[in-house]
Design an enzyme around this catalytic site. Structure first.
Site, mmCIF file in Angstrom:
data_model
loop_
_atom_site.group_PDB
_atom_site.id
_atom_site.type_symbol
_atom_site.label_atom_id
_atom_site.label_comp_id
_atom_site.label_asym_id
_atom_site.label_seq_id
_atom_site.Cartn_x
_atom_site.Cartn_y
_atom_site.Cartn_z
ATOM 1 N N GLY A 1 0.815 -1.220 0.000
ATOM 2 C CA GLY A 1 0.000 0.000 0.000
ATOM 3 C C GLY A 1 0.846 1.268 0.000
ATOM 4 O O GLY A 1 2.080 1.219 -0.117
ATOM 5 N N SER B 1 -4.096 6.226 13.842
ATOM 6 C CA SER B 1 -4.477 7.402 13.051
ATOM 7 C C SER B 1 -4.926 8.512 13.984
ATOM 8 O O SER B 1 -5.502 8.250 15.052
ATOM 9 C CB SER B 1 -5.638 7.017 12.131
ATOM 10 O OG SER B 1 -6.215 8.170 11.566
ATOM 11 N N TYR C 1 -14.531 3.281 11.242
ATOM 12 C CA TYR C 1 -13.107 3.163 10.896
ATOM 13 C C TYR C 1 -12.243 3.652 12.064
ATOM 14 O O TYR C 1 -11.320 2.965 12.513
ATOM 15 C CB TYR C 1 -12.791 3.978 9.628
ATOM 16 C CG TYR C 1 -11.327 4.289 9.482
ATOM 17 C CD1 TYR C 1 -10.407 3.281 9.251
ATOM 18 C CD2 TYR C 1 -10.849 5.597 9.620
ATOM 19 C CE1 TYR C 1 -9.049 3.557 9.162
ATOM 20 C CE2 TYR C 1 -9.500 5.882 9.525
ATOM 21 C CZ TYR C 1 -8.605 4.865 9.303
ATOM 22 O OH TYR C 1 -7.261 5.143 9.228
ATOM 23 N N LYS D 1 -9.446 1.624 14.818
ATOM 24 C CA LYS D 1 -8.080 2.017 15.208
ATOM 25 C C LYS D 1 -7.993 2.155 16.725
ATOM 26 O O LYS D 1 -7.031 1.713 17.364
ATOM 27 C CB LYS D 1 -7.686 3.343 14.530
ATOM 28 C CG LYS D 1 -7.469 3.222 13.031
ATOM 29 C CD LYS D 1 -6.325 2.284 12.694
ATOM 30 C CE LYS D 1 -6.099 2.105 11.211
ATOM 31 N NZ LYS D 1 -5.129 1.047 10.888
ATOM 32 N N PRO E 1 -20.069 15.890 6.142
ATOM 33 C CA PRO E 1 -20.431 15.475 7.498
ATOM 34 C C PRO E 1 -19.251 14.785 8.190
ATOM 35 O O PRO E 1 -18.541 14.000 7.562
ATOM 36 C CB PRO E 1 -21.576 14.479 7.288
ATOM 37 C CG PRO E 1 -22.085 14.735 5.914
ATOM 38 C CD PRO E 1 -20.953 15.303 5.120
HETATM 39 C C1 UD1 Z 1 -9.564 11.595 6.280
HETATM 40 C C2 UD1 Z 1 -10.431 10.746 7.160
HETATM 41 C C3 UD1 Z 1 -9.569 10.217 8.293
HETATM 42 C C4 UD1 Z 1 -8.411 9.432 7.717
HETATM 43 C C5 UD1 Z 1 -7.613 10.299 6.750
HETATM 44 C C6 UD1 Z 1 -6.574 9.472 6.039
HETATM 45 C C7 UD1 Z 1 -12.702 11.624 6.936
HETATM 46 C C8 UD1 Z 1 -13.817 12.362 7.599
HETATM 47 N N1 UD1 Z 1 -11.555 11.514 7.650
HETATM 48 O O1 UD1 Z 1 -9.058 12.679 7.046
HETATM 49 O O2 UD1 Z 1 -10.334 9.400 9.147
HETATM 50 O O3 UD1 Z 1 -7.574 8.978 8.758
HETATM 51 O O4 UD1 Z 1 -8.481 10.845 5.758
HETATM 52 O O5 UD1 Z 1 -5.720 10.310 5.330
HETATM 53 O O6 UD1 Z 1 -12.831 11.152 5.808
HETATM 54 N N2 UD1 Z 1 -11.542 18.261 1.412
HETATM 55 C C9 UD1 Z 1 -12.158 19.035 0.456
HETATM 56 N N3 UD1 Z 1 -12.469 18.468 -0.751
HETATM 57 C C10 UD1 Z 1 -12.184 17.165 -1.046
HETATM 58 C C11 UD1 Z 1 -11.546 16.376 -0.062
HETATM 59 C C12 UD1 Z 1 -11.250 16.955 1.155
HETATM 60 O O7 UD1 Z 1 -12.452 20.210 0.684
HETATM 61 O O8 UD1 Z 1 -12.500 16.707 -2.158
HETATM 62 C C13 UD1 Z 1 -11.172 18.875 2.713
HETATM 63 C C14 UD1 Z 1 -11.812 18.221 3.920
HETATM 64 O O9 UD1 Z 1 -13.046 18.801 4.209
HETATM 65 C C15 UD1 Z 1 -10.746 18.492 4.998
HETATM 66 C C16 UD1 Z 1 -9.427 18.474 4.217
HETATM 67 O O10 UD1 Z 1 -9.784 18.705 2.855
HETATM 68 O O11 UD1 Z 1 -10.909 19.773 5.548
HETATM 69 C C17 UD1 Z 1 -8.689 17.158 4.310
HETATM 70 O O12 UD1 Z 1 -9.566 16.104 3.946
HETATM 71 P P1 UD1 Z 1 -9.034 14.607 3.728
HETATM 72 O O13 UD1 Z 1 -7.859 14.620 2.838
HETATM 73 O O14 UD1 Z 1 -10.205 13.778 3.323
HETATM 74 O O15 UD1 Z 1 -8.501 14.173 5.158
HETATM 75 P P2 UD1 Z 1 -9.263 14.164 6.574
HETATM 76 O O16 UD1 Z 1 -10.700 14.430 6.447
HETATM 77 O O17 UD1 Z 1 -8.493 15.013 7.500
#
Ligand code: UD1
Length: 337
Positions: free
Chosen positions: A10, A124, A148, A152, A292
Protein backbone atom coordinates in the site's frame (compact mmCIF):
# COMPACT_ATOMS: atom_id res chain seq x y z
CA UNK A 1 17.02 -7.84 11.45
CA UNK A 2 13.84 -9.04 9.77
CA UNK A 3 10.66 -6.96 9.63
CA UNK A 4 7.23 -8.25 8.63
CA UNK A 5 5.32 -5.43 6.93
CA UNK A 6 1.61 -6.17 6.60
CA UNK A 7 0.00 -4.04 3.91
CA UNK A 8 3.49 -3.44 2.56
CA UNK A 9 2.22 -2.95 -0.98
CA UNK A 10 0.00 0.00 0.00
CA UNK A 11 0.81 3.69 0.01
CA UNK A 12 2.49 4.12 3.39
CA UNK A 13 3.62 0.49 3.50
CA UNK A 14 5.54 0.64 0.22
CA UNK A 15 7.29 3.89 1.16
CA UNK A 16 8.23 2.31 4.49
CA UNK A 17 9.63 -0.76 2.68
CA UNK A 18 11.95 1.58 0.74
CA UNK A 19 13.27 3.16 3.92
CA UNK A 20 13.68 -0.23 5.65
CA UNK A 21 15.55 -1.78 2.71
CA UNK A 22 17.76 1.28 2.35
CA UNK A 23 18.61 1.03 6.05
CA UNK A 24 19.62 -2.63 5.66
CA UNK A 25 16.60 -4.38 7.19
CA UNK A 26 15.34 -7.60 5.65
CA UNK A 27 11.71 -7.12 4.69
CA UNK A 28 8.88 -9.64 4.42
CA UNK A 29 5.62 -8.27 3.03
CA UNK A 30 2.17 -9.80 3.63
CA UNK A 31 -0.53 -8.21 1.51
CA UNK A 32 -3.43 -9.80 -0.34
CA UNK A 33 -3.50 -6.99 -2.94
CA UNK A 34 -7.15 -6.25 -2.18
CA UNK A 35 -6.48 -2.52 -2.28
CA UNK A 36 -3.02 -2.42 -3.81
CA UNK A 37 -1.09 -3.51 -6.87
CA UNK A 38 2.01 -5.68 -6.96
CA UNK A 39 3.59 -3.19 -9.35
CA UNK A 40 4.39 -1.11 -6.23
CA UNK A 41 6.85 -3.82 -5.19
CA UNK A 42 8.55 -3.64 -8.60
CA UNK A 43 8.96 0.08 -7.97
CA UNK A 44 10.35 -0.55 -4.48
CA UNK A 45 12.89 -2.87 -6.08
CA UNK A 46 13.75 -0.29 -8.74
CA UNK A 47 14.46 2.32 -6.07
CA UNK A 48 16.37 0.15 -3.62
CA UNK A 49 17.82 -2.60 -5.78
CA UNK A 50 16.27 -5.11 -3.38
CA UNK A 51 12.98 -6.96 -3.44
CA UNK A 52 11.14 -7.82 -0.24
CA UNK A 53 9.98 -11.41 0.31
CA UNK A 54 6.33 -11.28 -0.72
CA UNK A 55 3.35 -13.33 0.48
CA UNK A 56 0.03 -12.63 -1.21
CA UNK A 57 -2.01 -13.43 1.86
CA UNK A 58 -4.82 -12.05 3.98
CA UNK A 59 -3.50 -11.09 7.42
CA UNK A 60 -6.73 -12.47 8.93
CA UNK A 61 -5.76 -15.92 7.64
CA UNK A 62 -4.00 -17.34 10.67
CA UNK A 63 -2.62 -20.43 8.93
CA UNK A 64 -1.08 -18.29 6.21
CA UNK A 65 0.47 -15.95 8.79
CA UNK A 66 1.83 -18.89 10.79
CA UNK A 67 3.51 -20.16 7.66
CA UNK A 68 5.30 -16.83 7.27
CA UNK A 69 6.43 -16.83 10.89
CA UNK A 70 7.70 -20.39 10.62
CA UNK A 71 9.60 -19.64 7.41
CA UNK A 72 11.16 -16.42 8.71
CA UNK A 73 12.50 -15.42 12.10
CA UNK A 74 10.61 -12.15 12.38
CA UNK A 75 12.03 -9.58 14.82
CA UNK A 76 9.56 -6.74 14.27
CA UNK A 77 6.04 -6.45 12.87
CA UNK A 78 4.78 -3.24 11.27
CA UNK A 79 1.03 -3.63 10.87
CA UNK A 80 -0.37 -1.41 8.11
CA UNK A 81 -2.92 -3.75 6.54
CA UNK A 82 -6.47 -2.56 6.98
CA UNK A 83 -9.50 -0.85 5.52
CA UNK A 84 -9.40 2.93 5.76
CA UNK A 85 -12.35 4.55 3.99
CA UNK A 86 -14.47 6.45 6.48
CA UNK A 87 -17.69 6.50 4.41
CA UNK A 88 -17.48 2.80 3.62
CA UNK A 89 -16.96 2.03 7.31
CA UNK A 90 -20.23 3.79 8.14
CA UNK A 91 -22.07 1.76 5.49
CA UNK A 92 -20.35 -1.57 6.27
CA UNK A 93 -19.19 -1.47 9.90
CA UNK A 94 -18.99 -5.24 10.39
CA UNK A 95 -16.64 -5.58 7.43
CA UNK A 96 -14.39 -2.97 9.08
CA UNK A 97 -14.46 -4.45 12.57
CA UNK A 98 -13.94 -7.99 11.30
CA UNK A 99 -10.99 -7.15 9.09
CA UNK A 100 -9.18 -4.48 11.08
CA UNK A 101 -9.55 -6.22 14.44
CA UNK A 102 -9.09 -9.84 13.33
CA UNK A 103 -5.85 -9.07 11.54
CA UNK A 104 -4.48 -7.49 14.71
CA UNK A 105 -5.59 -10.46 16.84
CA UNK A 106 -3.92 -12.92 14.45
CA UNK A 107 -0.66 -10.98 14.63
CA UNK A 108 -0.76 -10.83 18.43
CA UNK A 109 -1.25 -14.61 18.57
CA UNK A 110 1.75 -14.98 16.28
CA UNK A 111 3.82 -12.62 18.45
CA UNK A 112 3.14 -14.92 21.36
CA UNK A 113 3.69 -18.19 19.53
CA UNK A 114 6.78 -17.14 17.57
CA UNK A 115 8.33 -15.00 20.28
CA UNK A 116 8.26 -11.67 18.43
CA UNK A 117 9.15 -8.81 20.75
CA UNK A 118 8.19 -5.69 18.83
CA UNK A 119 5.07 -4.33 17.13
CA UNK A 120 4.61 -1.00 15.35
CA UNK A 121 0.91 -0.29 14.80
CA UNK A 122 -0.55 1.96 12.16
CA UNK A 123 -3.03 4.07 14.09
CA UNK A 124 -4.48 7.40 13.05
CA UNK A 125 -5.24 10.88 14.29
CA UNK A 126 -8.79 9.82 13.58
CA UNK A 127 -8.80 8.31 17.12
CA UNK A 128 -9.10 11.89 18.47
CA UNK A 129 -12.39 12.49 16.63
CA UNK A 130 -13.39 16.14 17.00
CA UNK A 131 -10.48 17.37 19.13
CA UNK A 132 -11.21 19.69 22.07
CA UNK A 133 -8.11 21.76 21.36
CA UNK A 134 -5.18 22.15 18.95
CA UNK A 135 -2.36 21.29 18.64
CA UNK A 136 -3.32 17.77 19.69
CA UNK A 137 -1.11 15.99 22.20
CA UNK A 138 -1.31 12.25 22.85
CA UNK A 139 -3.20 13.04 26.10
CA UNK A 140 -6.19 14.37 24.18
CA UNK A 141 -9.27 12.28 24.90
CA UNK A 142 -9.98 9.50 22.40
CA UNK A 143 -13.47 9.68 20.93
CA UNK A 144 -13.49 8.52 17.33
CA UNK A 145 -16.69 9.38 15.49
CA UNK A 146 -16.97 6.62 12.87
CA UNK A 147 -16.46 2.83 12.69
CA UNK A 148 -13.11 3.16 10.90
CA UNK A 149 -11.80 5.38 13.68
CA UNK A 150 -13.18 3.00 16.28
CA UNK A 151 -11.32 0.06 14.71
CA UNK A 152 -8.08 2.02 15.21
CA UNK A 153 -9.06 2.96 18.76
CA UNK A 154 -10.02 -0.63 19.64
CA UNK A 155 -6.85 -1.91 17.97
CA UNK A 156 -4.86 0.35 20.30
CA UNK A 157 -6.74 -0.94 23.38
CA UNK A 158 -6.25 -4.59 22.39
CA UNK A 159 -2.53 -4.07 21.82
CA UNK A 160 -2.16 -2.32 25.19
CA UNK A 161 -3.85 -5.23 26.98
CA UNK A 162 -1.64 -7.70 25.15
CA UNK A 163 1.52 -5.78 26.04
CA UNK A 164 0.42 -5.56 29.70
CA UNK A 165 0.15 -9.35 29.69
CA UNK A 166 3.59 -9.67 28.03
CA UNK A 167 5.83 -7.21 29.85
CA UNK A 168 8.93 -8.29 27.93
CA UNK A 169 7.44 -7.05 24.63
CA UNK A 170 6.91 -3.58 23.22
CA UNK A 171 4.52 -1.72 20.96
CA UNK A 172 4.49 1.74 19.44
CA UNK A 173 1.10 3.02 18.29
CA UNK A 174 1.73 5.63 15.62
CA UNK A 175 -1.08 8.13 15.13
CA UNK A 176 -0.69 9.54 11.64
CA UNK A 177 -2.00 12.93 10.67
CA UNK A 178 -2.59 13.45 6.91
CA UNK A 179 -0.01 11.62 4.80
CA UNK A 180 0.54 13.10 1.33
CA UNK A 181 3.23 13.30 -1.35
CA UNK A 182 5.32 10.64 -3.01
CA UNK A 183 8.84 9.26 -3.29
CA UNK A 184 11.26 11.73 -4.92
CA UNK A 185 11.89 9.28 -7.79
CA UNK A 186 8.31 9.87 -8.96
CA UNK A 187 7.79 6.13 -9.42
CA UNK A 188 6.25 5.35 -6.03
CA UNK A 189 3.14 7.16 -4.81
CA UNK A 190 -0.49 6.83 -3.87
CA UNK A 191 -2.50 4.68 -6.27
CA UNK A 192 -5.93 6.09 -5.52
CA UNK A 193 -9.44 5.08 -6.55
CA UNK A 194 -11.00 6.79 -9.56
CA UNK A 195 -12.89 9.11 -7.23
CA UNK A 196 -10.63 9.75 -4.25
CA UNK A 197 -12.07 10.79 -0.88
CA UNK A 198 -9.02 12.67 0.30
CA UNK A 199 -7.90 16.15 -0.64
CA UNK A 200 -4.45 15.72 -2.20
CA UNK A 201 -5.33 12.81 -4.50
CA UNK A 202 -8.43 14.68 -5.61
CA UNK A 203 -6.35 17.74 -6.49
CA UNK A 204 -4.00 15.46 -8.45
CA UNK A 205 -6.96 14.18 -10.49
CA UNK A 206 -8.14 17.73 -11.18
CA UNK A 207 -4.69 18.68 -12.40
CA UNK A 208 -4.63 15.53 -14.58
CA UNK A 209 -7.87 16.73 -16.18
CA UNK A 210 -10.01 13.93 -14.75
CA UNK A 211 -12.32 16.31 -12.86
CA UNK A 212 -13.19 19.88 -13.82
CA UNK A 213 -12.70 21.26 -10.32
CA UNK A 214 -12.09 20.50 -6.68
CA UNK A 215 -15.08 20.76 -4.36
CA UNK A 216 -14.00 22.58 -1.21
CA UNK A 217 -16.15 21.18 1.58
CA UNK A 218 -17.19 24.36 3.38
CA UNK A 219 -15.64 27.80 3.83
CA UNK A 220 -17.56 28.79 6.94
CA UNK A 221 -15.41 27.04 9.55
CA UNK A 222 -13.85 28.99 12.37
CA UNK A 223 -10.41 28.98 10.68
CA UNK A 224 -8.35 31.82 9.13
CA UNK A 225 -9.86 31.41 5.63
CA UNK A 226 -12.95 29.42 6.62
CA UNK A 227 -11.75 26.10 5.12
CA UNK A 228 -10.68 23.03 7.10
CA UNK A 229 -7.19 22.96 8.59
CA UNK A 230 -5.09 19.76 8.70
CA UNK A 231 -1.56 18.62 9.45
CA UNK A 232 -0.23 17.28 6.13
CA UNK A 233 2.89 15.16 6.42
CA UNK A 234 5.17 13.91 3.66
CA UNK A 235 4.81 10.14 3.31
CA UNK A 236 8.61 9.71 3.26
CA UNK A 237 8.89 11.54 6.60
CA UNK A 238 6.14 9.30 7.90
CA UNK A 239 7.96 6.19 6.64
CA UNK A 240 11.13 7.32 8.43
CA UNK A 241 9.12 7.73 11.63
CA UNK A 242 8.55 3.96 11.55
CA UNK A 243 12.28 3.27 11.53
CA UNK A 244 12.74 5.58 14.49
CA UNK A 245 9.88 3.76 16.24
CA UNK A 246 11.57 0.39 15.66
CA UNK A 247 14.79 1.63 17.24
CA UNK A 248 12.86 2.97 20.23
CA UNK A 249 10.75 -0.16 20.66
CA UNK A 250 13.80 -2.43 20.54
CA UNK A 251 15.25 -0.54 23.50
CA UNK A 252 12.08 -0.32 25.61
CA UNK A 253 9.17 -2.46 26.77
CA UNK A 254 5.50 -1.54 27.14
CA UNK A 255 3.26 0.54 24.91
CA UNK A 256 3.67 4.12 23.70
CA UNK A 257 1.28 6.08 21.49
CA UNK A 258 2.99 8.75 19.40
CA UNK A 259 1.68 11.38 16.99
CA UNK A 260 3.38 11.58 13.59
CA UNK A 261 2.66 15.02 12.18
CA UNK A 262 4.53 18.21 11.40
CA UNK A 263 2.85 20.41 13.99
CA UNK A 264 1.70 22.89 11.34
CA UNK A 265 -1.85 23.24 10.07
CA UNK A 266 -2.73 24.22 6.51
CA UNK A 267 -6.17 25.05 5.16
CA UNK A 268 -7.71 23.51 2.05
CA UNK A 269 -7.04 26.76 0.18
CA UNK A 270 -3.42 26.84 1.42
CA UNK A 271 -2.99 23.41 -0.17
CA UNK A 272 -4.67 24.51 -3.40
CA UNK A 273 -2.30 27.48 -3.66
CA UNK A 274 0.78 25.48 -2.70
CA UNK A 275 -0.10 22.87 -5.33
CA UNK A 276 -0.60 25.55 -7.97
CA UNK A 277 2.78 27.11 -7.25
CA UNK A 278 4.59 23.74 -7.11
CA UNK A 279 3.04 22.54 -10.38
CA UNK A 280 2.46 25.74 -12.31
CA UNK A 281 -1.00 24.36 -13.10
CA UNK A 282 -4.20 26.09 -11.92
CA UNK A 283 -6.47 24.14 -9.57
CA UNK A 284 -10.03 25.33 -10.19
CA UNK A 285 -12.37 24.89 -7.23
CA UNK A 286 -15.91 25.53 -6.11
CA UNK A 287 -17.17 25.89 -2.57
CA UNK A 288 -19.77 23.30 -1.54
CA UNK A 289 -21.46 22.11 1.67
CA UNK A 290 -19.41 20.89 4.60
CA UNK A 291 -18.68 17.15 4.53
CA UNK A 292 -20.43 15.47 7.50
CA UNK A 293 -18.02 14.42 10.23
CA UNK A 294 -15.23 16.86 9.31
CA UNK A 295 -13.52 18.78 12.12
CA UNK A 296 -12.65 22.44 11.49
CA UNK A 297 -9.07 22.07 12.66
CA UNK A 298 -6.83 19.13 13.41
CA UNK A 299 -3.04 19.38 13.78
CA UNK A 300 -0.51 17.69 15.97
CA UNK A 301 1.81 18.56 18.74
CA UNK A 302 4.72 16.42 17.53
CA UNK A 303 6.95 16.92 20.63
CA UNK A 304 6.63 13.38 21.94
CA UNK A 305 7.97 11.92 18.67
CA UNK A 306 10.94 14.27 18.87
CA UNK A 307 11.59 13.51 22.51
CA UNK A 308 11.18 9.70 22.44
CA UNK A 309 12.08 8.83 18.86
CA UNK A 310 14.44 11.68 18.00
CA UNK A 311 12.30 12.07 14.87
CA UNK A 312 10.77 15.12 13.29
CA UNK A 313 9.26 15.82 9.90
CA UNK A 314 11.64 17.60 7.52
CA UNK A 315 9.73 18.12 4.27
CA UNK A 316 7.62 21.24 3.86
CA UNK A 317 4.36 21.81 2.06
CA UNK A 318 6.12 22.73 -1.21
CA UNK A 319 8.07 19.43 -1.10
CA UNK A 320 4.83 17.54 -0.50
CA UNK A 321 3.02 19.21 -3.41
CA UNK A 322 6.00 18.99 -5.77
CA UNK A 323 6.47 15.27 -5.14
CA UNK A 324 2.73 14.61 -5.47
CA UNK A 325 2.70 16.46 -8.80
CA UNK A 326 5.82 14.64 -10.02
CA UNK A 327 4.18 11.28 -9.22
CA UNK A 328 0.88 12.11 -10.84
CA UNK A 329 2.53 13.54 -13.97
CA UNK A 330 4.60 10.39 -14.45
CA UNK A 331 1.79 8.01 -13.46
CA UNK A 332 -1.53 9.58 -14.49
CA UNK A 333 -3.21 6.18 -14.02
CA UNK A 334 -1.32 5.20 -10.89
CA UNK A 335 0.16 1.72 -11.28
CA UNK A 336 -2.29 0.93 -14.07
CA UNK A 337 -3.98 -2.44 -14.42
C1 UD1 B 1 -9.56 11.59 6.28
C2 UD1 B 1 -10.43 10.75 7.16
C3 UD1 B 1 -9.57 10.22 8.29
C4 UD1 B 1 -8.41 9.43 7.72
C5 UD1 B 1 -7.61 10.30 6.75
C6 UD1 B 1 -6.57 9.47 6.04
C7 UD1 B 1 -12.70 11.62 6.94
C8 UD1 B 1 -13.82 12.36 7.60
N1 UD1 B 1 -11.56 11.51 7.65
O1 UD1 B 1 -9.06 12.68 7.05
O2 UD1 B 1 -10.33 9.40 9.15
O3 UD1 B 1 -7.57 8.98 8.76
O4 UD1 B 1 -8.48 10.85 5.76
O5 UD1 B 1 -5.72 10.31 5.33
O6 UD1 B 1 -12.83 11.15 5.81
N2 UD1 B 1 -11.54 18.26 1.41
C9 UD1 B 1 -12.16 19.04 0.46
N3 UD1 B 1 -12.47 18.47 -0.75
C10 UD1 B 1 -12.18 17.17 -1.05
C11 UD1 B 1 -11.55 16.38 -0.06
C12 UD1 B 1 -11.25 16.95 1.15
O7 UD1 B 1 -12.45 20.21 0.68
O8 UD1 B 1 -12.50 16.71 -2.16
C13 UD1 B 1 -11.17 18.88 2.71
C14 UD1 B 1 -11.81 18.22 3.92
O9 UD1 B 1 -13.05 18.80 4.21
C15 UD1 B 1 -10.75 18.49 5.00
C16 UD1 B 1 -9.43 18.47 4.22
O10 UD1 B 1 -9.78 18.71 2.86
O11 UD1 B 1 -10.91 19.77 5.55
C17 UD1 B 1 -8.69 17.16 4.31
O12 UD1 B 1 -9.57 16.10 3.95
P1 UD1 B 1 -9.03 14.61 3.73
O13 UD1 B 1 -7.86 14.62 2.84
O14 UD1 B 1 -10.20 13.78 3.32
O15 UD1 B 1 -8.50 14.17 5.16
P2 UD1 B 1 -9.26 14.16 6.57
O16 UD1 B 1 -10.70 14.43 6.45
O17 UD1 B 1 -8.49 15.01 7.50
Amino acid sequence: MKVLVTGGVGYIGSHTCVELLNAGYEVVVADDLRNSKEEALNRVEKITGKRPYFYKEDVCDKKAMERIFSEHKIDVIIHFAGYKAVGESVAQPVKYYRNNLNSTLVLLDCMEKYDVKTLIFSSSATVYGMPDSNPITEDESLKPINPYGRTKYMGELIIRDFMDAHPEKSAVLLRYFNPVGAHESGILGEDTPDTPNNLMPYIEKVVAGKFPHLRVFGNDYDTPDGTGVRDYIHVVDLAKGHLAAITYAMEHTGTECINLGTGTGYSVLDIVHAFESASGVPVPYIITQRRPGDAATCYSNPSKAKELLGWQAKENIEDMCRSAYNWTKKNPDGYGE
